[in-house]
Structure formats: C-alpha cells, structure tokens
Design an enzyme around this catalytic site. Structure first.
Site, short mmCIF file in Angstrom:
data_model
loop_
_atom_site.label_atom_id
_atom_site.label_comp_id
_atom_site.label_asym_id
_atom_site.label_seq_id
_atom_site.Cartn_x
_atom_site.Cartn_y
_atom_site.Cartn_z
CG ASP A 33 -2.09 0.95 1.10
OD1 ASP A 33 -3.24 0.49 1.11
OD2 ASP A 33 -1.85 2.18 0.99
CB ILE A 60 0.09 -1.00 -7.34
CG1 ILE A 60 -0.86 0.17 -7.66
CG2 ILE A 60 -0.26 -1.66 -6.01
CD1 ILE A 60 -2.25 -0.29 -8.07
CB THR A 125 -16.83 -0.26 -8.78
OG1 THR A 125 -18.03 0.51 -8.63
CG2 THR A 125 -16.08 0.32 -9.97
CG ASP A 126 -22.34 -0.70 -8.43
OD1 ASP A 126 -21.47 0.18 -8.26
OD2 ASP A 126 -23.43 -0.68 -7.83
CD GLU A 127 -19.26 4.41 -8.71
OE1 GLU A 127 -18.90 5.37 -9.41
OE2 GLU A 127 -19.26 4.43 -7.47
CE1 TYR A 150 -13.05 4.09 -8.39
CE2 TYR A 150 -15.43 4.26 -8.63
CZ TYR A 150 -14.32 3.59 -8.16
OH TYR A 150 -14.47 2.41 -7.46
CE LYS A 154 -11.89 -0.31 -9.58
NZ LYS A 154 -10.78 -0.82 -8.73
N PRO A 205 -24.70 17.79 3.17
CG PRO A 205 -22.49 17.75 2.37
CD PRO A 205 -23.32 17.45 3.58
NE ARG A 214 -24.34 6.12 -6.54
CZ ARG A 214 -24.90 6.84 -7.52
NH1 ARG A 214 -26.11 6.57 -7.94
NH2 ARG A 214 -24.22 7.83 -8.08
#
Ligand code: NAD
Ligand code: TYD
Length: 343
Positions: A33, A60, A125-127, A150, A154, A205, A214
């Site tokens: 990391d 990485i 991710t599901d995104e 992002y 991915k 916010p 989500r």
C-alpha cells in the site's frame, strides 16, 4: 494460503485482511500500500501483531517494487484492492486515477505473469455499468457505460485484467461490488460523511435532488464475497457483489438523521455532481448460485453498527481528517454553490 493484498490500508481491503487474519488459520497476508490520503495503518492495527501479517509501503505502479515483492513472496494469489476510489476526487483531478487504476493494475498483471502467480482477483465496482433505468439490474454481461473518470479508469482496468486471461492464460477473477459502508470508511463518501456531520451538528450536503439510487452493501459482506470468489470462483469470470438494498440518497440521509438524533434542518441541497449517475442496480445471483454467498447484514443493522463505530472512534476520525482530507473538503464543498446555481 499466502496472499499479496494491495490497498489493504484502505476501507475495504483492511476489512478483508482483518477478516482473514482474525481467524488465525495459517493464512498469511502481505499488504502492499502506498498510504495515500485514503490509506491508514490504523485500519490494520487489529492484525498488526498477528502471525502471518506483513506490510510493505509502495506504489503498485512502480514495477521495480512490485516485481521484487512478487518474486520474493511467491504468493498463491494477488488480491488487488488498491485504487483511487472517490468519484468527486476523480472529477477534480483525474490524473492520479489513470496512474494508479490503469498503470498500477497493468504493473501488477505484468508481475503476476512474469512470476506465474496462480490466481489474480481484481476488485472492481458496479459503477462500470453506468446509470440504469428502472427496473433494470446489471448482470455480468451488461455493457460497460461509464460516466466519471473514476468509473472509466476502473472499466479500463477490468478490460486489461480480462485481456491477461484471454491472451496469457493468467487465472484472473473480477469482482464488481455495489456501494459499501461500514466502520473505517474514509469520511469523504456519502455515509461516513453524513454520519460525522450529523454527529457534529454540521450541514448534510445532498447533491441535486437527492433521489439518486445506490445499492448498499455492508463492508464485511463484501469481504466475504471476495473470499468466496478467491476460493471458489471460476478463472476468467466476473462476479457481481450487491447488497440487495437499493435506496435513494435522501432516504439514506434520513435514516442517518434518525440513527444519530440529528435534525432534518441540517440537510442542505447543494449543486449536483457533474455526470452524476442516477441509479445503480446489480444482479448478484451468479455469485450466490456458484458459491452460496449472500449479503447477511440488513441495512438498518449495518447502519447502527457504523454509527456506533464512529461515535466510539472520534480519535480515528480526528487523525484521518488532519491529513490531506481537509484540503479536499474545502475544494469540493466551499466552491460548490447552493442547488440551482450553475457551476
Ligand atoms: P480506499 O480509497 O479506502 O483505499 C484505497 C487504498 O489503496 C488506500 O489504502 C491507498 O493508500 C491505496 N492506494 C492508492 N493508490 C495506491 C498505489 N498507487 N499503490 C499502492 N496503494 C495505493 O478504497 P476502498 O473503498 O477500500 O476501495 C477498495 C477497492 O474496492 C477499489 O479498487 C475500489 O474501486 C473498489 N470498490 C469500492 C467500493 C466502495 O463503495 N468503496 C465499491 C465497489 C468497489
Ligand atoms: P459516494 O459515496 O461518493 O459514492 P459513489 O459516487 O461512488 O456512488 O456517493 C454516493 C451517492 O451520494 C452519490 O449519488 C453522490 C451522493 N453524495 C451526496 O449527495 N453528497 C455528498 O456529500 C456525497 C459525498 C455524495
């Protein structure tokens, strides 16, 4: 099993490592990391002194570091969590996302290929499926349709991982999970941000109209899902990991208000996120069918555990915030006008 786990000083990777090493069943874990703003060694404190745990600080995307570590360790598997993970940061400064999420993943894949690592689990991710209209749910064959730097980074890394299976025969597996929540979550994501602001009497916010949906997954359910894929998934396959809990953001915020005793008057509608995906929804029946996995923690229970954790760990939150987070908070919210005002 001897594992090389990247990004495990972060939220989800640390939950995975705490789960595995907590059993003390002979599994060993070496964490790689970089300790970015999101990486916190305190998240690994509970396992730091346990047998089988080792930590290496490194990037990485640095081939020298990654190759030397992989050659030396000869892991049975790489489980790859490390990423720049926050959509709002990717909008403000996308460069780091491509460096870590694409070049970093490429560097790990090359090392896995060179040193013949038997299994490579890529945490995604599901995104990558983008925004879905009701009543669609994405299964693993759903087209990729990304909106933010992002999610684009991915999706790119997912395709790269798949190419190493098809081209080089590397035994890869890809997981695509929905939005996680739980203890140790960096306080820039919706749920920890709202809990902490609620506890501190600050504004909550809400972006746009707050009706974005989500699917919420308790982080320990995600960790168990990744373990199921690592141990029983079929190489070359993709597995969705969803929480089976679709909620509009405003409902999540209202439940946090109820759980913390905050006031609804703390809600503040702010200017929406550019390119904001309206709705994510996942079909995770493949993972359930093949491994028996299913999410175990109901949202209200998971939220109670999470609120209690933040109440009882004010020192953690203070130390996390004293890092670079404050600078980001200022950029993301101070420059964000009230709802209805153009950017
Ligand atoms: P996080 O931001 O909490 O942690 C990321 C970790 O990666 C940190 O410890 C950071 O120091 C490390 N890191 C970043 N760049 C690095 C680099 N170049 N080299 C080495 N380490 C580096 O992220 P998270 O929420 O724990 O997410 C973990 C993974 O799960 C990510 O790949 C993310 O895309 C994926 N994911 C997250 C969610 C979610 O809701 N948070 C949902 C689905 C999938
Ligand atoms: P986030 O936790 O950033 O996850 P993601 O964008 O990866 O889904 O945001 C979850 C949802 O909450 C998303 O629709 C954006 C919204 N949101 C707010 O309304 N206010 C906030 O301050 C944040 C951080 C997010």
């Amino acid at each position: 099993m001897k594992l090389l786990v990247t990004g495990a000083a972060g939220f989800i990777g640390s939950a995975f490592v705490r789960m595995l090493l907590g059993r003390q069943d002979g599994t060993s874990v070496t964490v790689l990391d970089k300790l970015t703003y999101a990486g916190n060694l305190e998240n690994l404190e509970p396992v730091r002194d346990l047998a089988g745990f080792a930590f290496v600080r490194g990037d990485i995307a640095n081939a020298e570091v990654v190759n030397a570590l992989t050659a030396d360790l000869k892991p049975d598997a790489i489980v790859h969590f490390a990423a720049e993970s926050h959509v709002d940061r990717s909008i403000l400064s996308p460069g780091e996302f491509f460096e870590t999420n694409l070049r970093g993943t490429f560097t790990l894949l090359e090392a896995a290929r060179a040193y013949k690592v038997p299994r490579f689990v890529h945490v995604s991710t599901d995104e990558v499926y983008g925004s879905l209209d009701e009543p669609l749910e994405a299964d693993e064959n759903f087209p990729l349709n990304t909106s933010s730097p992002y999610s684009a980074s991915k999706a790119g890394s997912d395709l790269l991982v798949r190419s190493y299976f098809l081209t080089y025969g590397l035994q890869t597996l890809i997981t695509r999970a929905s939005n996680n929540y739980g203890p140790y979550h960096f306080p820039e994501k919706l749920i920890p941000l709202m809990i902490n602001n609620a506890l501190e009497g600050k504004e909550l916010p809400v972006y746009g109209d707050g009706m974005q949906v989500r699917d919420w997954l308790f982080v320990e359910d995600h960790a168990r899902g990744i373990e199921a894929v690592l141990k029983s998934g079929r190489a070359g396959e993709i597995y969705n990991i969803g929480g089976n809990c679709s909620l509009p953001n405003l409902e999540v915020v209202n439940r946090i208000i109820a759980a913390t005793g905050a006031s609804p008057s703390q809600i503040k509608y702010v200017q929406d996120r550019p390119g904001h995906d309206r709705r994510y929804a996942l079909d995770s029946s493949k993972l359930t069918r093949e491994t028996g996995w299913s999410p175990q923690v109901e949202f209200n229970d998971g939220l109670r555990i999470t609120v209690d954790w933040y109440r009882n760990n004010r020192g953690w939150i203070d130390r996390v915030r004293s890092k670079e987070y404050l600078k980001f908070y200022d950029e993301n919210y101070t420059r964000r006008g009230p709802a209805g005002v153009a950017a």
